[in-house]
Scaffold this motif. Structure first.
Motif, PDB file in Angstrom:
ATOM      1  N   GLN A 124     -17.736  -0.566  -4.609  1.00  0.00           N
ATOM      2  CA  GLN A 124     -16.846   0.460  -3.960  1.00  0.00           C
ATOM      3  C   GLN A 124     -15.640  -0.361  -3.527  1.00  0.00           C
ATOM      4  N   MET A 125     -15.500  -1.513  -3.335  1.00  0.00           N
ATOM      5  CA  MET A 125     -14.122  -2.220  -3.228  1.00  0.00           C
ATOM      6  C   MET A 125     -13.434  -2.360  -4.559  1.00  0.00           C
ATOM      7  N   THR A 126     -14.357  -2.718  -5.750  1.00  0.00           N
ATOM      8  CA  THR A 126     -13.474  -3.029  -6.971  1.00  0.00           C
ATOM      9  C   THR A 126     -12.821  -1.426  -7.397  1.00  0.00           C
ATOM     10  N   ALA A 127     -13.714  -0.439  -7.048  1.00  0.00           N
ATOM     11  CA  ALA A 127     -13.486   0.965  -7.344  1.00  0.00           C
ATOM     12  C   ALA A 127     -11.972   1.102  -6.693  1.00  0.00           C
ATOM     13  N   ARG A 128     -11.912   0.858  -5.696  1.00  0.00           N
ATOM     14  CA  ARG A 128     -10.538   1.271  -4.558  1.00  0.00           C
ATOM     15  C   ARG A 128      -9.585  -0.021  -4.927  1.00  0.00           C
ATOM     16  N   ASN A 129      -9.753  -1.099  -5.611  1.00  0.00           N
ATOM     17  CA  ASN A 129      -8.755  -2.082  -5.542  1.00  0.00           C
ATOM     18  C   ASN A 129      -8.354  -2.644  -4.361  1.00  0.00           C
ATOM     19  N   SER A 130      -9.368  -2.728  -3.451  1.00  0.00           N
ATOM     20  CA  SER A 130      -9.029  -3.150  -1.898  1.00  0.00           C
ATOM     21  C   SER A 130     -10.225  -3.523  -1.284  1.00  0.00           C
ATOM     22  N   GLY A 131     -10.056  -4.543  -0.306  1.00  0.00           N
ATOM     23  CA  GLY A 131     -11.112  -4.799   0.583  1.00  0.00           C
ATOM     24  C   GLY A 131     -11.047  -6.450   1.085  1.00  0.00           C
ATOM     25  N   PHE A 132     -11.999  -6.710   1.682  1.00  0.00           N
ATOM     26  CA  PHE A 132     -11.722  -7.955   2.368  1.00  0.00           C
ATOM     27  C   PHE A 132     -13.227  -8.413   2.635  1.00  0.00           C
TER      28      PHE A 132
END
Length: 252
Positions: A124-132
């Motif tokens: 889900q982070m790669t799908a949004r191109n954001s995360g930590f």
């Protein structure tokens, strides 16, 4: 919009302290652990400060991980911050005298558990191109000490996986960091010595060890930097500790 954090091993030690400081800063929480009573108690306390949900599962059981994460309430589905904190140490003996069950427990939780949880959340982070993603390692991932063999190996794996995640996820704009504490006064040693409180207390006697709140404060600092800043690898000792085996036990 408020950030949502997913914290494994949230019922004690560094995980619990991190949940508390995140709640104080209004970060929404998904608290994970095996002990239902502790999860419920922490949820009740922190719900006064922020939105909280809990998941009861064992990170070393891949089906439990998969099913628990699928069951997250819709309003918590978008996870911005993953804190891979769950981990343990079992026993302190030479390799030739090691206990196979202890080895399995450390590798299953410290390595495979981190992988299972990360694998379930990263898409889900790669799908949004954001995360930590913050991986909680140990100085045992930086050096090997006598009788630490398999525990050190498991934390060296965390160190390697942290670096691998950062490389693999770079193209997706996802930040990845590891924090490697030295001696932290938590339930860690009591677990390592299988409930022997005398041995556990001796680990922290004669000096001021790090406290769970010290590491939680650093975790919050790391995740709260501007998005273009990634503190990727951080080693933290108490002042009295110079290495895994050098400790100044003169009362400070």
């Amino acid at each position: 919009m408020r950030k949502t954090a997913f914290i494994t091993g949230a019922t004690s030690g560094i995980g619990k302290a991190t949940a508390e400081i995140f709640a104080a800063h209004k970060i929404r929480l998904i608290l994970c652990g095996r002990r239902v009573e502790r999860l419920e108690s922490l949820q009740k306390k922190l719900s006064l400060l922020t939105e909280v949900t809990t998941l009861q599962f064992d990170v070393s059981k891949k089906d439990e991980v998969k099913n628990a994460i699928k069951s997250i309430p819709e309003s918590f589905k978008n996870i911005d911050i993953l804190i891979n904190n769950a981990g343990n140490a079992h026993g302190l003996s030479s390799l030739q005298d090691g206990n196979l069950d202890d080895w399995d427990a450390m590798l299953d939780i410290n390595v495979k558990g981190l992988l299972y949880v990360s694998k379930a959340i990263i898409p889900q982070m790669t799908a949004r191109n954001s995360g930590f993603i913050v991986n909680i390692g140990s100085i045992a991932g930086k050096e090997v000490y006598p009788n630490g063999n398999v525990y050190c190996a498991s934390k060296h794996a965390v160190n390697a996986l942290n670096k691998a995640m950062r490389i693999d996820l770079n193209k997706h704009n996802i930040r990845v960091a590891a924090i490697h504490p030295g001696a932290v006064e938590t339930e860690f040693s009591e677990v390592r010595f299988k409930g022997d409180t005398v041995k556990a207390a001796a680990v922290y006697s004669g000096y001021k060890a790090l406290q769970a709140e010290d590491i939680a404060d650093i975790i919050y600092f790391v995740i709260s930097r501007p998005y273009h800043v990634n503190i990727e690898d951080l080693v933290v000792y108490p002042t009295a500790q110079a290495s895994a085996t050098i400790m100044n036990k003169t009362g400070y």
